[in-house]
Design a protein around this motif. Structure first.
Motif, mmCIF file in Angstrom:
data_model
loop_
_atom_site.group_PDB
_atom_site.id
_atom_site.type_symbol
_atom_site.label_atom_id
_atom_site.label_comp_id
_atom_site.label_asym_id
_atom_site.label_seq_id
_atom_site.Cartn_x
_atom_site.Cartn_y
_atom_site.Cartn_z
ATOM 1 N N LYS A 34 -45.434 41.764 44.999
ATOM 2 C CA LYS A 34 -44.327 40.989 44.447
ATOM 3 C C LYS A 34 -43.811 39.938 45.430
ATOM 4 O O LYS A 34 -42.821 39.262 45.162
ATOM 5 C CB LYS A 34 -43.186 41.927 44.046
ATOM 6 C CG LYS A 34 -43.592 42.928 42.974
ATOM 7 C CD LYS A 34 -42.500 43.960 42.739
ATOM 8 C CE LYS A 34 -42.946 45.029 41.770
ATOM 9 N NZ LYS A 34 -41.937 46.098 41.630
ATOM 10 N N ILE A 35 -44.486 39.824 46.581
ATOM 11 C CA ILE A 35 -44.080 38.828 47.574
ATOM 12 C C ILE A 35 -44.164 37.449 46.938
ATOM 13 O O ILE A 35 -45.125 37.119 46.257
ATOM 14 C CB ILE A 35 -44.961 38.894 48.835
ATOM 15 C CG1 ILE A 35 -44.685 40.188 49.595
ATOM 16 C CG2 ILE A 35 -44.736 37.681 49.733
ATOM 17 C CD1 ILE A 35 -45.624 40.430 50.759
ATOM 18 N N GLY A 36 -43.166 36.646 47.169
ATOM 19 C CA GLY A 36 -43.108 35.296 46.617
ATOM 20 C C GLY A 36 -42.036 35.172 45.565
ATOM 21 O O GLY A 36 -41.506 34.089 45.349
ATOM 22 N N PHE A 37 -41.697 36.286 44.904
ATOM 23 C CA PHE A 37 -40.627 36.260 43.909
ATOM 24 C C PHE A 37 -39.299 35.970 44.608
ATOM 25 O O PHE A 37 -39.000 36.536 45.651
ATOM 26 C CB PHE A 37 -40.521 37.603 43.179
ATOM 27 C CG PHE A 37 -39.275 37.711 42.346
ATOM 28 C CD1 PHE A 37 -39.231 37.173 41.077
ATOM 29 C CD2 PHE A 37 -38.128 38.286 42.862
ATOM 30 C CE1 PHE A 37 -38.068 37.234 40.320
ATOM 31 C CE2 PHE A 37 -36.971 38.368 42.112
ATOM 32 C CZ PHE A 37 -36.940 37.833 40.841
ATOM 33 N N GLY A 149 -46.717 37.171 60.623
ATOM 34 C CA GLY A 149 -45.801 38.286 60.858
ATOM 35 C C GLY A 149 -45.233 38.837 59.566
ATOM 36 O O GLY A 149 -44.280 39.609 59.566
ATOM 37 N N GLY A 150 -45.805 38.448 58.447
ATOM 38 C CA GLY A 150 -45.322 38.888 57.148
ATOM 39 C C GLY A 150 -45.370 40.393 56.958
ATOM 40 O O GLY A 150 -44.572 40.953 56.205
ATOM 41 N N VAL A 153 -42.115 41.852 57.862
ATOM 42 C CA VAL A 153 -41.113 41.609 56.826
ATOM 43 C C VAL A 153 -41.290 42.616 55.696
ATOM 44 O O VAL A 153 -40.324 43.210 55.215
ATOM 45 C CB VAL A 153 -41.202 40.164 56.282
ATOM 46 C CG1 VAL A 153 -40.285 39.976 55.083
ATOM 47 C CG2 VAL A 153 -40.870 39.164 57.376
ATOM 48 N N LEU A 154 -42.516 42.831 55.275
ATOM 49 C CA LEU A 154 -42.791 43.789 54.211
ATOM 50 C C LEU A 154 -42.356 45.200 54.622
ATOM 51 O O LEU A 154 -41.738 45.918 53.822
ATOM 52 C CB LEU A 154 -44.280 43.765 53.838
ATOM 53 C CG LEU A 154 -44.692 44.621 52.657
ATOM 54 C CD1 LEU A 154 -43.919 44.247 51.396
ATOM 55 C CD2 LEU A 154 -46.183 44.501 52.429
ATOM 56 N N ASP A 155 -42.620 45.589 55.861
ATOM 57 C CA ASP A 155 -42.160 46.897 56.351
ATOM 58 C C ASP A 155 -40.647 46.988 56.310
ATOM 59 O O ASP A 155 -40.083 48.013 55.900
ATOM 60 C CB ASP A 155 -42.639 47.135 57.792
ATOM 61 C CG ASP A 155 -44.121 47.410 57.887
ATOM 62 O OD1 ASP A 155 -44.746 47.750 56.854
ATOM 63 O OD2 ASP A 155 -44.666 47.280 59.007
#
Length: 173
Positions: A34-37, A149-150, A153-155
């Motif tokens: 869902k990254i980008g939403f 480094g995304g 961010v997700l973590d």
């Protein structure tokens, strides 16, 4: 205006519970997909100025059909408004439909062991509305890509969602 457009004006629907597609978007799972939403949270300060905060799926969690939890930086203007029982509008695009939802928020207590420094809020839907037109399809709203480094961010988002879940569960229905 063409004849087909004039016969099929803006389609609007009202709701007071999250539609299934939105519940799935804000369920706190599968964040990597869902990254980008991006959702836009609009608040009004005491001077009457409207402010926008852009939020990703790692900052939004719907524990049930009428509720939305948020994780915000405590120094943000939105957090300042919501900390005092504020109201906000959330706008976003989901499955080619534009959503605008009016919510009433209150602060949640931080959960034990949360060192994120974030402020948590829980809101209930006051009114919601969808809009679409038959002659054009929304393909997205504001979107983004994570930079290098995304993964970190997700973590962080996954931890934030877990804290939102815990904070919402402590508060109860």
């Amino acid at each position: 205006m063409t004849d087909s457009v004039s016969r099929h004006p803006l389609e609007q629907t009202a709701f007071d519970e999250w539609p299934a597609a939105v519940r799935a978007l804000f369920d706190g799972t599968s964040l990597a997909g869902k990254i980008g939403f991006t959702a836009s949270l609009l608040t009004t300060n005491t001077n009457g100025h409207v402010r926008t905060s852009l939020l990703g799926v790692g900052e939004l969690y719907a524990p049930d059909a009428r509720t939305l939890c948020l994780a915000l930086w405590p120094q943000s203007r939105a957090a300042g408004v919501l900390a005092h029982g504020g109201r906000a509008a959330l706008t976003f695009v989901c499955e080619a439909v534009f959503y605008q939802v009016q919510l009433r928020f209150e602060a949640l207590q931080p959960v034990a062991g949360d060192a994120s420094g974030l402020a948590y809020f829980i809101g209930s839907i006051d009114t919601g509305e969808t809009q679409r037109v038959p002659y054009a399809r929304l393909t997205g709203g504001i979107t983004f890509e994570l930079e290098e480094g995304g993964a970190a961010v997700l973590d962080r988002w996954e931890q934030q969602i877990e804290h939102l879940k815990q904070a919402a569960a402590v508060r109860g229905p």
